[in-house]
Scaffold this motif. Structure first.
Motif, PDB file in Angstrom:
ATOM      1  N   THR A 139       0.837  -1.196   0.000  1.00  0.00           N
ATOM      2  CA  THR A 139       0.000   0.000   0.000  1.00  0.00           C
ATOM      3  C   THR A 139       0.874   1.248   0.000  1.00  0.00           C
ATOM      4  N   ASP A 144      -0.315   3.101 -13.769  1.00  0.00           N
ATOM      5  CA  ASP A 144      -1.609   2.777 -13.178  1.00  0.00           C
ATOM      6  C   ASP A 144      -2.290   1.634 -13.921  1.00  0.00           C
ATOM      7  N   SER A 145      -3.479   1.278 -13.483  1.00  0.00           N
ATOM      8  CA  SER A 145      -4.193   0.114 -14.037  1.00  0.00           C
ATOM      9  C   SER A 145      -4.569   0.299 -15.492  1.00  0.00           C
ATOM     10  N   GLY A 159      -5.792   2.387  -6.676  1.00  0.00           N
ATOM     11  CA  GLY A 159      -5.861   1.083  -7.327  1.00  0.00           C
ATOM     12  C   GLY A 159      -4.493   0.489  -7.576  1.00  0.00           C
ATOM     13  N   ALA A 160      -4.455  -0.552  -8.409  1.00  0.00           N
ATOM     14  CA  ALA A 160      -3.223  -1.278  -8.689  1.00  0.00           C
ATOM     15  C   ALA A 160      -2.214  -0.400  -9.422  1.00  0.00           C
ATOM     16  N   THR A 202       2.095  -0.317 -10.789  1.00  0.00           N
ATOM     17  CA  THR A 202       3.394  -0.947 -10.993  1.00  0.00           C
ATOM     18  C   THR A 202       4.484   0.099 -10.812  1.00  0.00           C
ATOM     19  N   GLU A 246       2.940  -6.127  -7.009  1.00  0.00           N
ATOM     20  CA  GLU A 246       2.003  -5.066  -7.386  1.00  0.00           C
ATOM     21  C   GLU A 246       1.722  -4.184  -6.178  1.00  0.00           C
ATOM     22  N   LYS A 261      -0.556  -0.898  -4.375  1.00  0.00           N
ATOM     23  CA  LYS A 261      -1.926  -0.391  -4.370  1.00  0.00           C
ATOM     24  C   LYS A 261      -1.902   1.047  -3.860  1.00  0.00           C
TER      25      LYS A 261
END
Length: 245
Positions: A150, A180-181, A211-212, A214, A239, A241
């Motif tokens: 997180t 981002d996602s 959100g997820a 990288t 990954e 968050k």
């Protein structure tokens, strides 16, 4: 059952066991800087409302008294450890004197039962095999101290690893990036608070969507006097968050 605390470890070959070429031993990844009396005093002062400098003076005086206790040949014990004086080395005969070239004045430290029991609350997470190459090994949210993936948008993260220093922060191709996602890249444009071979401290972009995420570090740093001709890309294996404050 989830543990209250966590240690992250890297595994490396155990060269002491010649009969088994696959077994490994663990190296604990220590967090940030070593804590000293000043940091402990600040935490005590925050919790108790006492003056930090007064607490620090008491802690330093305690250290002095414990040291004197051991120098006088006495053992010392508190709730965490027992420390006992010891002289190591071999005497040729029972008539031989102490020889500082052969014998060593030292101390033994033993964990108390209370501390050994407290260690049961520590979970251990294996991060993988320790290598000598470039890699991102751990990400810590500076706002919360969490290493569970997180990260807080608009706040700092601590990136630890090997050869992760950004060779040139002015080069747009190098730096710390968040994907981002939706696949959109967000580069950290704020100057890095720490930019070292084994640690970066970077501000997570405030506009990074929840959100997820990288994490990518791109650099030409090699650890030597030369630099890479092309940018090396390092991706964090886990990954992340993103969350808002």
């Amino acid at each position: 059952m989830a543990k209250e605390h966590q240690w992250d470890v890297y595994l490396r070959p155990n060269y002491l066991t010649t009969d088994d070429l696959n077994d490994c031993i663990a190296d604990v990844l220590t967090r940030l800087q070593t804590q000293h009396n000043a940091e402990i005093a600040a935490k005590i002062a925050t919790k108790t409302g006492q003056d930090k400098n007064s607490v620090l003076a008491i802690l330093n005086q305690r250290d002095e008294e414990v040291k004197n206790c051991l120098l006088d040949g006495k053992s010392f014990a508190d709730s965490l450890v027992q420390i006992s004086p010891r002289v190591s080395g071999v005497w040729a005969t029972s008539k031989s004197p102490f020889d500082p070239a052969v014998h060593k004045r030292t101390a033994d430290l033993t964990l108390t039962q209370e501390f050994r029991s407290a260690l049961e609350a520590v979970g251990v997470r294996v991060l993988g095999t320790k290598t000598n190459g470039a890699e991102i090994s751990l990400v810590t949210d500076a706002a919360t101290g969490k290493t569970d993936g997180t990260i807080t948008a608009g706040d700092d993260i601590i990136i630890e690893g090997e050869k992760i220093k950004i060779q040139d922060e002015g080069d747009e191709a190098q730096g710390v990036f968040f994907v981002d996602s939706e696949g959109k890249e967000h580069r950290v444009n704020r100057r890095l608070t720490v930019n070292k071979p084994a640690q970066l401290i970077a501000r997570v972009p405030a506009d990074l969507a929840e959100g997820a995420v990288t994490l990518i570090v791109r650099t030409k740093y090699t650890g030597s006097a030369t630099t890479l001709k092309s940018v090396r890309e390092l991706r964090y294996a886990y990954e992340l968050k993103a969350v808002k404050q």
